[in-house]
Design a protein around this motif. Structure first.
Motif, PDB file in Angstrom:
ATOM      1  N   GLN A 105       0.820  -1.204   0.000  1.00 27.17           N
ATOM      2  CA  GLN A 105       0.000   0.000   0.000  1.00 27.17           C
ATOM      3  C   GLN A 105       0.860   1.262   0.000  1.00 27.17           C
ATOM      4  O   GLN A 105       1.709   1.451   0.875  1.00 27.17           O
ATOM      5  CB  GLN A 105      -0.893  -0.003   1.238  1.00 27.17           C
ATOM      6  N   GLY A 106       0.670   2.105  -1.019  1.00 23.92           N
ATOM      7  CA  GLY A 106       1.364   3.389  -1.080  1.00 23.92           C
ATOM      8  C   GLY A 106       2.731   3.351  -1.728  1.00 23.92           C
ATOM      9  O   GLY A 106       3.302   4.408  -2.023  1.00 23.92           O
ATOM     10  N   LYS A 108       5.535   3.277  -4.498  1.00 20.92           N
ATOM     11  CA  LYS A 108       5.580   3.759  -5.875  1.00 20.92           C
ATOM     12  C   LYS A 108       6.219   2.719  -6.797  1.00 20.92           C
ATOM     13  O   LYS A 108       7.233   2.111  -6.443  1.00 20.92           O
ATOM     14  CB  LYS A 108       6.376   5.060  -5.974  1.00 20.92           C
ATOM     15  N   LEU A 123      -2.194  -3.086  -9.348  1.00 21.12           N
ATOM     16  CA  LEU A 123      -2.116  -1.850  -8.566  1.00 21.12           C
ATOM     17  C   LEU A 123      -3.326  -1.736  -7.639  1.00 21.12           C
ATOM     18  O   LEU A 123      -3.214  -1.284  -6.499  1.00 21.12           O
ATOM     19  CB  LEU A 123      -2.046  -0.641  -9.493  1.00 21.12           C
ATOM     20  N   HIS A 129       1.163   2.781  -5.998  1.00 17.33           N
ATOM     21  CA  HIS A 129       0.867   4.008  -6.731  1.00 17.33           C
ATOM     22  C   HIS A 129       1.710   4.068  -8.002  1.00 17.33           C
ATOM     23  O   HIS A 129       2.939   3.968  -7.936  1.00 17.33           O
ATOM     24  CB  HIS A 129       1.159   5.232  -5.869  1.00 17.33           C
ATOM     25  N   VAL A 404      -3.252  11.264 -12.606  1.00 20.82           N
ATOM     26  CA  VAL A 404      -3.651  10.280 -11.604  1.00 20.82           C
ATOM     27  C   VAL A 404      -4.029  11.049 -10.341  1.00 20.82           C
ATOM     28  O   VAL A 404      -3.162  11.556  -9.621  1.00 20.82           O
ATOM     29  CB  VAL A 404      -2.521   9.269 -11.320  1.00 20.82           C
ATOM     30  N   SER A 407      -5.164   6.905  -6.140  1.00 20.17           N
ATOM     31  CA  SER A 407      -4.571   5.620  -6.517  1.00 20.17           C
ATOM     32  C   SER A 407      -5.625   4.716  -7.140  1.00 20.17           C
ATOM     33  O   SER A 407      -6.819   4.840  -6.841  1.00 20.17           O
ATOM     34  CB  SER A 407      -3.961   4.932  -5.293  1.00 20.17           C
ATOM     35  N   ARG A 409      -6.340   1.733  -6.462  1.00 17.37           N
ATOM     36  CA  ARG A 409      -7.055   0.998  -5.407  1.00 17.37           C
ATOM     37  C   ARG A 409      -8.136   1.865  -4.755  1.00 17.37           C
ATOM     38  O   ARG A 409      -9.284   1.429  -4.596  1.00 17.37           O
ATOM     39  CB  ARG A 409      -6.061   0.516  -4.342  1.00 17.37           C
ATOM     40  N   ASP A 410      -7.771   3.109  -4.390  1.00 17.36           N
ATOM     41  CA  ASP A 410      -8.739   3.995  -3.744  1.00 17.36           C
ATOM     42  C   ASP A 410      -9.908   4.291  -4.678  1.00 17.36           C
ATOM     43  O   ASP A 410     -11.067   4.346  -4.242  1.00 17.36           O
ATOM     44  CB  ASP A 410      -8.069   5.290  -3.309  1.00 17.36           C
ATOM     45  N   GLY A 446      -8.975   6.060 -11.101  1.00 21.80           N
ATOM     46  CA  GLY A 446      -8.172   7.092 -10.444  1.00 21.80           C
ATOM     47  C   GLY A 446      -7.682   8.180 -11.364  1.00 21.80           C
ATOM     48  O   GLY A 446      -7.125   9.186 -10.911  1.00 21.80           O
TER      49      GLY A 446
END
Length: 483
Positions: A105-106, A108, A123, A129, A404, A407, A409-410, A446
């Motif tokens: 998570q998070g 790069k 991703l 990200h 972007v 992310s 995922r978000d 995203g």
């Protein structure tokens, strides 16, 4: 000690199982075909008799300690890697496992914008990200090229906290980036190198092709043996070298998503194919290359077509070219690649890999013959004669660095609303849209949707391209972020 590549541990074990006439009270429920006569008529008794489940003599893909382990060790040696893992969910599963094994998570990841949708899905699953790097574009033939070393270098300098770097080797169109220098660059900055080699099986078995990633020291790669090597559809292999990526982490990650009822038909096809390629690959791919060169030369004799090849090499955005990809530009006969694709299939009973706005792609591999290539050439001549229109300018590709905003995922897990595609300019996408094949997203979760994206999607729809990704099968509506 060097292994005997003529051995086939899993295939041999399957044959022994078949000889014993075991009475099955396990799954699958067809019980060696007896429960489904029409399926036997379709696939044959022998196939159904070895469509089996995991058991002691046949090992288990989730924790291989027997014949699967031995077969994977042979595969690793054949592909010049330290480890290999059989895949029964295709290289899509391999790409997801590679990214999920490295990125959390998070984190790069520096990644080309023209990646396959499986990388975008990874991703979403991992929460990583994306830091997109753009492939160069050839507007004359309307294709994306490779990503230059300089583009990767700039992305690394601007994102010193990046965890991994992703490379495609080769692209769908046969374009190869300077993988050796990219790997050296990543290593000097401590980045894990992840390589998508779905279309690069043959790179490992003949020196006339570009180098395979594992030979050059990549950390992890995924290869579709079924695409250019000759195994059954959906059978692939994930390869890794010891060092930055832990072997146990890869196995655990694969077990998150890979089936626990792995097909022994698929795995056995990997074992058999590895033997063939390891022992005869040089000769096999010499013939494949000769056929490819013949097909390209004959195509270029037909007025209006351009089968591009090694002349594109500039040692920058095109470091090398995979000659087995017969990519043919069709704009000079006034037809899109999609139109030529449809005509070949509907009127000549010839199926090529895909057609896009400007080109078609025919893949030449282990099962092709000169006779069939001559039929393709003949059909192309006929199409040029019967359907040729006024020359049209190539459609420009929509490969620009997207904005972007959140992310992938978000975006995927956010509240979304459904709006008409043509009204979505400025909105943040909650879905992907891509033409399949090849499966490269035009817009991903995203990203902010812009007019150019919408125009390109509408153009592809009008030309009959197969679009996927949205809940709406007709791609008239798209889900965007918001309540």
């Amino acid at each position: 000690m060097k292994k005997n590549q003529y051995e086939t541990p899993l295939y041999t074990a399957i044959l022994e199982y078949s000889k014993k006439k075991v009475i099955p009270f396990d799954v699958p429920g067809h019980k060696q075909g007896r429960g489904n006569k029409e399926l036997v008529e379709f696939l044959g008794e022998k196939t159904l008799s070895v469509d089996v489940n995991s058991m002691k003599p046949l090992d288990n893909i989730g924790n291989p300690i027997g014949v699967i382990k031995e077969s994977e060790e042979l595969m690793a040696e054949a592909f010049s890697s330290d480890n290999s893992f059989f895949l029964v969910n295709g290289t899509s599963a391999g790409v997801q496992a590679m990214i999920m094994s490295v990125c959390h998570q998070g984190d790069k990841i520096i990644i080309p914008r023209n990646v396959h949708k499986s990388a975008i899905n990874a991703l979403i699953l991992s929460g990583a990200h994306p830091i997109y790097v753009q492939p160069e574009i050839d507007d004359h033939i309307g294709i994306s090229l490779g990503v230059s070393v300089e583009s990767y270098k700039k992305a690394i300098e601007e994102n010193s906290d990046a965890k991994a770097l992703f490379v495609i080797n080769p692209t769908y169109y046969g374009i190869v980036s300077d993988l050796k220098k990219i790997l050296e660059l990543a290593k000097s900055h401590g980045l894990v190198t992840i390589v998508d080699e779905a279309h690069g099986t043959h790179f490992y078995f003949n020196d006339n092709f570009p180098d395979g990633a594992m030979k050059l020291g990549a950390d992890i790669s995924s290869v579709s043996l079924h695409k250019t090597g000759g195994s059954l559809t959906q059978s692939s292999v994930l390869l890794s070298n010891n060092g930055l990526v832990d072997k146990g982490t890869i196995k655990t990650t694969l077990n998150l998503t890979q089936s626990t009822s792995a097909s022994y038909l698929l795995m056995t096809s990997l074992d058999i194919t590895r033997k063939m390629l390891a022992t005869e690959g040089k000769e096999i791919f010499n013939k494949v290359r000769e056929l490819s060169i013949y097909a390209r030369n004959e195509t270029n004799k037909i007025e209006g077509y351009y089968a591009f090849g090694k002349e594109l090499i500039d040692k920058n955005s095109v470091y090398d070219f995979d000659e087995t990809k017969l990519s043919i530009n069709t704009t000079n006969i006034g037809l899109t690649g999609i139109e030529v694709y449809d005509i070949l299939r509907d009127e000549y009973n010839i199926q090529v890999e895909f057609g896009d706005s400007n080109n078609i792609l025919a893949i030449i591999s282990v099962g092709d013959t000169k006779e069939n290539i001559d039929k393709l050439i003949g059909a192309l001549k006929d199409i040029s004669r019967k359907y040729k229109k006024e020359k049209k300018a190539p459609i420009k590709l929509n490969f620009r660095n997207p904005s972007v905003i959140v992310s992938p995922r978000d975006a995927f897990y956010s509240n979304k609303k459904r709006i008409k595609l043509e009204d979505s300019t400025g909105e943040i996408s909650g879905e992907s849209i891509m033409a399949y094949p090849p499966g490269i997203p035009i817009v991903s979760p995203g990203e902010r949707i812009d007019d150019e994206m919408i125009k390109y999607i509408i153009h592809l729809k009008e030309k009959g391209s197969i679009l996927t990704g949205t809940e709406d099968p007709e791609i008239k509506w798209i889900k965007v972020l918001g309540i």
